[in-house]
Write an enzyme that holds these catalytic residues in place. Structure first.
Site, short mmCIF file in Angstrom:
data_model
loop_
_atom_site.label_atom_id
_atom_site.label_comp_id
_atom_site.label_asym_id
_atom_site.label_seq_id
_atom_site.Cartn_x
_atom_site.Cartn_y
_atom_site.Cartn_z
N THR A 45 15.62 -21.97 23.24
CA THR A 45 14.67 -21.66 22.18
C THR A 45 14.50 -20.15 22.06
OG1 THR A 45 12.87 -22.00 23.74
CG2 THR A 45 13.46 -23.87 22.33
N VAL A 47 11.03 -17.80 21.97
CA VAL A 47 10.06 -17.05 22.78
C VAL A 47 10.30 -17.32 24.27
CG1 VAL A 47 7.60 -16.74 23.31
CG2 VAL A 47 8.34 -17.04 20.94
N CYS A 48 10.68 -18.54 24.61
CA CYS A 48 10.84 -18.94 26.00
C CYS A 48 11.76 -18.02 26.81
CB CYS A 48 11.33 -20.39 26.09
SG CYS A 48 10.20 -21.58 25.32
N PRO A 49 12.96 -17.67 26.33
CA PRO A 49 13.80 -16.82 27.16
C PRO A 49 13.20 -15.42 27.38
CG PRO A 49 14.86 -17.24 25.04
CD PRO A 49 13.66 -18.12 25.12
N LEU A 52 10.60 -15.99 30.18
CA LEU A 52 11.25 -16.30 31.45
C LEU A 52 11.94 -15.07 32.02
CD1 LEU A 52 12.56 -19.79 30.39
CD2 LEU A 52 10.80 -19.36 32.12
#
Length: 188
Positions: A45, A47-49, A52
């Site tokens: 996806t 925003v997730c990376p 993380l």
């Protein structure tokens, strides 16, 4: 019932971690040390990376503080490995990713969006007794800040190690703390 101060519920999840075979993690593996459960909606996806990766920049510091990090989404451990193997950002990360395709963790922490089968963007800090001390939940489009997470964990560790002391707003390690008393009421 509030979640702060509650104990984590039993779970078993299979993890992917770079350089290791898949392995299971349970609530018993978490007890005895500090832990972060870093929920995010899905692999592959947007925003997730970024979140993380930001958390990955703090991972060594967190490990030095006795904290283990568990990234959690409702994807499988196989999806986590595929994302790790194909993404430059995710490929650098050293902490474990838990597969939660049965939604056990997402339900246990109250962050499952049932209509979508995805977890909210949520962070939980668990103390060595398995008790939730810090939580943060944001809307899907708002990323979290790992430096602020580290600050909150330092404050939670300080309070745990210094009974009778509390950390005021924007407290940083080494700053003054407060001793709650009747003398302070109305003076702050």
């Amino acid at each position: 019932m509030g979640i702060i101060g509650s104990s984590i519920k039993p779970f078993k999840a299979t993890a992917f971690q770079a350089g290791k075979d898949f392995f299971d993690v349970t609530e018993e593996d978490v007890k005895g040390k500090w832990a972060v459960f870093f929920f995010y909606p899905a692999d592959f996806t947007f925003v997730c990376p970024t979140e993380l990766e930001d958390l990955g920049k703090q991972y060594d510091a967190l490990q030095g503080m006795g904290v283990e990090v568990y990234a959690v989404s409702t994807d499988t451990q196989f999806s986590h490995k595929a994302w790790h193997d194909t993404s430059e950002k995710i490929g650098k990360l050293k902490y474990p990713f838990l597969g939660d395709q049965l939604h056990t963790l997402s339900n246990n922490f109250g962050v499952l969006r049932e209509e979508m089968g995805l977890a909210d963007r949520a962070t939980f800090v668990v103390d060595p007794d398995g008790v939730i001390q810090v939580m943060e939940i944001t809307c899907e489009g708002v990323g979290r800040n790992a430096e602020e997470l580290v600050r909150k964990i330092k404050a939670a560790q300080y309070v745990r190690n210094n009974p009778g002391q509390v950390c005021p707003a924007a407290w940083e390690e080494g700053s003054e703390t407060l001793s709650p008393s009747l003398d302070l009421v109305g003076k702050l």
